[in-house]
Write an enzyme that holds these catalytic residues in place. Structure first.
Site, mmCIF file in Angstrom:
data_model
loop_
_atom_site.group_PDB
_atom_site.id
_atom_site.type_symbol
_atom_site.label_atom_id
_atom_site.label_comp_id
_atom_site.label_asym_id
_atom_site.label_seq_id
_atom_site.Cartn_x
_atom_site.Cartn_y
_atom_site.Cartn_z
ATOM 1 N N HIS A 168 0.834 -1.290 -0.153
ATOM 2 C CA HIS A 168 0.019 -0.036 0.131
ATOM 3 C C HIS A 168 0.913 1.379 -0.133
ATOM 4 O O HIS A 168 0.601 2.079 -0.869
ATOM 5 C CB HIS A 168 -0.800 0.115 1.222
ATOM 6 N N HIS A 173 1.290 5.334 -2.783
ATOM 7 C CA HIS A 173 1.889 6.657 -2.339
ATOM 8 C C HIS A 173 2.824 7.177 -3.245
ATOM 9 O O HIS A 173 2.900 8.489 -3.213
ATOM 10 C CB HIS A 173 2.048 6.642 -0.959
ATOM 11 N N GLU A 214 -5.922 9.746 0.113
ATOM 12 C CA GLU A 214 -6.113 8.181 0.074
ATOM 13 C C GLU A 214 -7.106 7.935 -0.782
ATOM 14 O O GLU A 214 -7.276 6.896 -1.435
ATOM 15 C CB GLU A 214 -6.376 7.864 1.541
ATOM 16 N N SER A 233 -4.102 1.427 -4.528
ATOM 17 C CA SER A 233 -3.679 0.012 -4.186
ATOM 18 C C SER A 233 -4.588 -1.062 -3.848
ATOM 19 O O SER A 233 -4.415 -2.087 -3.205
ATOM 20 C CB SER A 233 -2.771 0.259 -2.827
HETATM 21 CO CO CO Z 1 -1.874 5.441 2.742
#
Ligand code: CO
Ligand code: PHE
Length: 330
Positions: A168, A173, A214, A233
């Site tokens: 993730h 990110h 997010e 993700s």
């Molecule tokens: Co995150």
């Protein structure tokens, strides 16, 4: 049943290890899995990482020797599945930067990514054992250091993980940290987090993190796309967020976002859409102090609330969804 998390700490407000045993910690850490997110903040489950490895700023060396062949294989399979889903769903900047993570058939060495990342935007990845408290998290971001968890989910957690793992954090990110505007935005967020902490407004700011960094969507020339790491993700939420007619999509409105609670263990019911990263940067540039002040007098908004006066962002969603072949619950 999905729970509503009104006390949204940030992942921004990553979790606070010392709060993990407290039934109702003030900061609500969340984690992002392939199917969505969840939190240990309101539960009695401690965070998973080994915090004895960490120094005072919560960073530690990447335990590269600790990865097993099965760990590398998990990363490879996650990457392969996710990369195949990106065209038409992930934003152009993300797709363009993804190869900068390096080889996809094993967990990368963060120092290798850092050579490219630092050159591109002056950002660096640092290793953390897992979720970390707000202030150290904001401090790292303010110094252009992005904390990445080094451990990877177990094979039985392939589709869903309750805390952010290396997949993730890296896959979700890091690619956008190669984009100069987004990179600057992340640093400003870190500085803004330290300020919000002093003003007792972390909960409001964490909702902004949630609905942008997010779970943000962006309108691009070829259509709606995802830029939020929790979406990018996730194998299931990627398509849901961009194409399903079910969720509500609204133009980004900072105060609306800061009032909106979020669900931590289901797909989002409301997404906020930007037109460019510059818009995100510009809308978050003003001093939030008076906004936090004003919000204290206003009620929260439920994660799925549809307000009468609000116009949805886009109308082309239904068609795209219906003409696609994938199945979904009717
Ligand atoms: Co995150
Ligand atoms: N402008 C915000 C403030 O004054 C800080 C901030 C910047 C927050 C970017 C989030 C993202 O508090």
């Amino acid at each position: 049943m999905p729970q509503e998390n009104g006390n949204a700490g940030a992942r921004a407000a990553k979790g606070r290890p010392e709060q993990a045993t407290a039934p109702s910690g003030g900061s609500e850490p969340h984690a992002v899995g392939s199917v969505g997110v969840t939190s240990y903040g309101a539960s009695d489950r401690p965070p998973r990482g080994d915090y004895s490895r960490a120094s005072a700023d919560y960073t530690c060396p990447q335990n590269y020797a600790g990865y097993t062949p099965a760990d590398h294989d998990t990363y490879r399979r996650l990457y392969e599945r996710q990369a195949a889903l990106l065209p038409g769903l992930a934003c152009d900047e993300f797709i363009a930067a993804l190869p900068s993570l390096g080889a996809s058939d094993h967990i990368p060495r963060f120092e290798d990514i850092n050579k490219r990342l630092y050159k591109a935007t002056g950002w660096e990845i640092v290793t953390v054992p897992g979720l970390i408290p707000e202030v150290p998290f904001f401090t790292l971001l303010a110094n252009r250091k992005f904390p990445v968890t080094d451990w990877i989910r177990r094979p039985e957690e392939f589709d869903y993980i309750v805390e952010p793992d290396v997949f993730h954090d890296l896959f979700g990110h890091v690619p956008l940290l190669f984009n100069p505007i987004f990179a600057d935005h992340m640093q400003e967020y870190g500085k803004g987090g330290l300020k919000a902490h002093g003003l007792g407004a972390c909960e409001q700011l964490s909702r902004l993190y949630w609905y942008t960094i997010e779970f943000g969507l962006i309108q691009q020339k070829d259509g709606l796309r995802a830029y939020g790491a929790g979406i990018l993700s996730s194998s299931g939420e990627l398509r849901h967020s961009v194409q399903s007619p079910e969720p509500q999509r609204l133009p980004l409105d900072i105060e609306r976002v800061m009032r909106t609670r979020y669900k931590i263990d289901s797909y989002q019911q409301t997404y906020f859409v930007i037109q460019s990263f510059q818009e995100l940067f510009d809308k978050t540039a003003p001093d939030f102090t008076p906004i936090y002040e004003r919000l204290r007098g206003l009620p929260e908004i439920a994660a799925d609330a549809k307000l009468a006066e609000e116009e949805p962002f886009s109308t082309e969603i239904d068609e795209e969804w219906n003409t696609s072949t994938a199945s979904r619950p009717s």
